[in-house]
Design a protein around this motif. Structure first.
Motif, PDB file in Angstrom:
ATOM      1  N   ILE A   9       0.841  -1.193   0.000  1.00 53.16           N
ATOM      2  CA  ILE A   9       0.000   0.000   0.000  1.00 53.16           C
ATOM      3  C   ILE A   9       0.871   1.237   0.000  1.00 53.16           C
ATOM      4  O   ILE A   9       1.756   1.393   0.842  1.00 53.16           O
ATOM      5  N   GLU A  10       0.604   2.105  -0.932  1.00 51.21           N
ATOM      6  CA  GLU A  10       1.336   3.371  -0.976  1.00 51.21           C
ATOM      7  C   GLU A  10       0.584   4.382  -0.121  1.00 51.21           C
ATOM      8  O   GLU A  10      -0.588   4.675  -0.373  1.00 51.21           O
ATOM      9  N   PRO A  11       1.200   4.903   0.913  1.00 46.40           N
ATOM     10  CA  PRO A  11       0.471   5.816   1.795  1.00 46.40           C
ATOM     11  C   PRO A  11       0.243   7.175   1.156  1.00 46.40           C
ATOM     12  O   PRO A  11       0.963   7.585   0.250  1.00 46.40           O
ATOM     13  N   THR A  12      -0.768   7.849   1.662  1.00 43.48           N
ATOM     14  CA  THR A  12      -0.978   9.249   1.315  1.00 43.48           C
ATOM     15  C   THR A  12      -0.209  10.082   2.323  1.00 43.48           C
ATOM     16  O   THR A  12      -0.410   9.938   3.541  1.00 43.48           O
ATOM     17  N   ILE A  13       0.688  10.920   1.846  1.00 46.19           N
ATOM     18  CA  ILE A  13       1.459  11.794   2.720  1.00 46.19           C
ATOM     19  C   ILE A  13       0.837  13.191   2.659  1.00 46.19           C
ATOM     20  O   ILE A  13       0.827  13.823   1.599  1.00 46.19           O
TER      21      ILE A  13
END
Length: 437
Positions: A9-13
């Motif tokens: 999962i690519e996080p939202t920064i």
């Protein structure tokens, strides 16, 4: 500390200029923990309710920290640190009354855990051997998306793996993962969904809400002592009325107060529901005004309909046999204790509040004065007024007691007797100079 685990999962920064979390609103002690971990080379994040509340412009009650440092590594950084827990160790950093909890990132449980029969039920929760993991795994282990936000002290960003920021903006409460699976892991999550929604004024996501009615009976697996703690959180946070209505709506209230729930369903005139709602309104008002609240009064009100339901016509009348009333009280309380444990320090005052109610069926000043001197009078009197507001007692009787209590409170205290002076002569009593002398 090296970590291994999935990285799918690519996080939202969310950068600093796009959120409202500020260091000025974070406890000085929590900042000390965060910075010391960061300066030692570890990841350091404020997590959970602290980030959630700050993102909503609220003042958090506590600040929790998540890190990739092991508990022993945390302890090595803080002399005032104590390690707690047996299955999964936590670090508590103490500064007087303030405690900052520091947890190492947890790993996800193996997906085939449920098929191996190795789960252990403890306090109603399905437990697995916990191992340390990555920040992503830690986020996915948490219950609701809005509780899985991480404030990174390194660059002041908010890291979001589950869509929690979008749910905060939408006012939506959503479980992470399959709701049915998460409720089986810990049935109390159903109560937490109701509590957080009421506390924050959020709407429970339809997929999160859907399994609750059919899975509510899983609360029967929860020990009564744990349910007592959950009831306090539900009804003593200042949103008791909304919480009560939501618990009833989702079919959960009956697993906390089964006899009361039956009485509410069978009450044709709705007076029992009105009574409970008035009691919760009173409790909410006191909580929101930061005035003291006792669980004894709250539980006495929540169980009262179950007592009345056992009496003829569902009412407390002057001609009722006192033994019949006492029997109804005993049976209702015993049934309730099988579901939610109530400590004796609360159960005893509850019984006194109930037992005093028949004594209010009088308009004799001499009897009223004797009752007025009872140490539990004030709580029992407030209980009487709630009964009056709900139509469960003659309004004129409630008005009579209101007038009597007001006049008794306004009356000057009796003049204390004069003490004789040692070695002195007895003074003559003062001469009466009025009609009351």
């Amino acid at each position: 500390m090296s970590q291994s685990g999935p990285s799918s999962i690519e996080p939202t920064i969310v950068p600093r200029d796009q959120h409202i979390v500020s260091r000025s609103q974070i406890s000085e002690r929590a900042l000390t923990v965060l910075y010391r971990l960061k300066n030692a080379g570890y990841g350091a994040y404020l997590v959970g309710g602290g980030v959630r509340d700050l993102s909503l412009g609220r003042e958090p009650k506590d600040f929790d920290v998540a890190t990739d440092a092991t508990p022993d590594e945390v302890k090595a950084l803080f002399r005032n640190c104590r390690l707690i827990g047996r299955r999964f160790r936590l670090a508590h950093v103490h500064w007087g009354p303030e405690i900052i909890e520091v947890a190492t990132f947890r790993a996800l449980a193996p997906s085939d855990d449920a098929d191996e029969g190795e789960r252990v039920l403890e306090d109603g929760m399905i437990l697995r051997d916990n191992v340390y993991g990555t920040i992503e795994e830690d986020a996915l282990r948490r219950d609701f998306t809005i509780n899985a936000l991480y404030y990174n002290i390194a660059d002041f960003s908010v890291v979001d793996y589950t869509g929690g920021m979008a749910d905060l903006k939408a006012g939506r409460l959503r479980l992470i993962g399959d709701p049915a699976v998460r409720y089986r892991e810990d049935p109390v999550r159903m109560l937490r969904a109701v509590r957080f929604a009421a506390k924050l004024g959020f709407v429970i996501d339809p997929e999160t809400a859907l399994p609750i009615p059919r899975m509510a009976d899983a609360l029967d697996e929860i020990p009564p002592a744990r349910l007592f703690d959950e009831v306090l959180k539900l009804f003593m946070a200042g949103q008791g009325v909304e919480t009560f209505e939501s618990l009833r709506q989702h079919g959960l209230f009956r697993y906390l107060f089964p006899a009361t729930d039956t009485a509410l369903d069978d009450d044709e005139h709705g007076q029992f529901v009105t009574f409970v709602a008035r009691a919760l309104e009173s409790t909410d008002r006191r909580v929101n005004e930061e005035r003291p609240v006792t669980p004894a009064f709250l539980f006495a009100a929540l169980i009262w309909p179950a007592i009345l339901a056992q009496l003829p016509k569902g009412r407390l009348s002057p001609d009722l046999d006192r033994e019949l009333v006492e029997q109804a009280i005993t049976e209702a309380l015993e049934r309730q204790l099988r579901q939610v444990a109530i400590p004796k320090r609360f159960a005893m005052p509850m019984r006194e509040i109930w037992a005093l109610q028949p004594r209010f069926d009088t308009r004799s000043e001499s009897r009223a004065k004797r009752l007025f001197s009872h140490p539990r009078f004030r709580a029992a009197y407030d209980f009487l007024l709630l009964r009056g507001e709900a139509g469960l007692v003659d309004p004129e009787l409630a008005d009579w007691w209101r007038a009597f209590t007001t006049s008794s409170a306004d009356a000057p205290p009796p003049t204390p007797a004069r003490r004789r002076r040692r070695g002195g002569r007895r003074r003559k009593p003062p001469v009466a100079d009025g009609p009351e002398g």
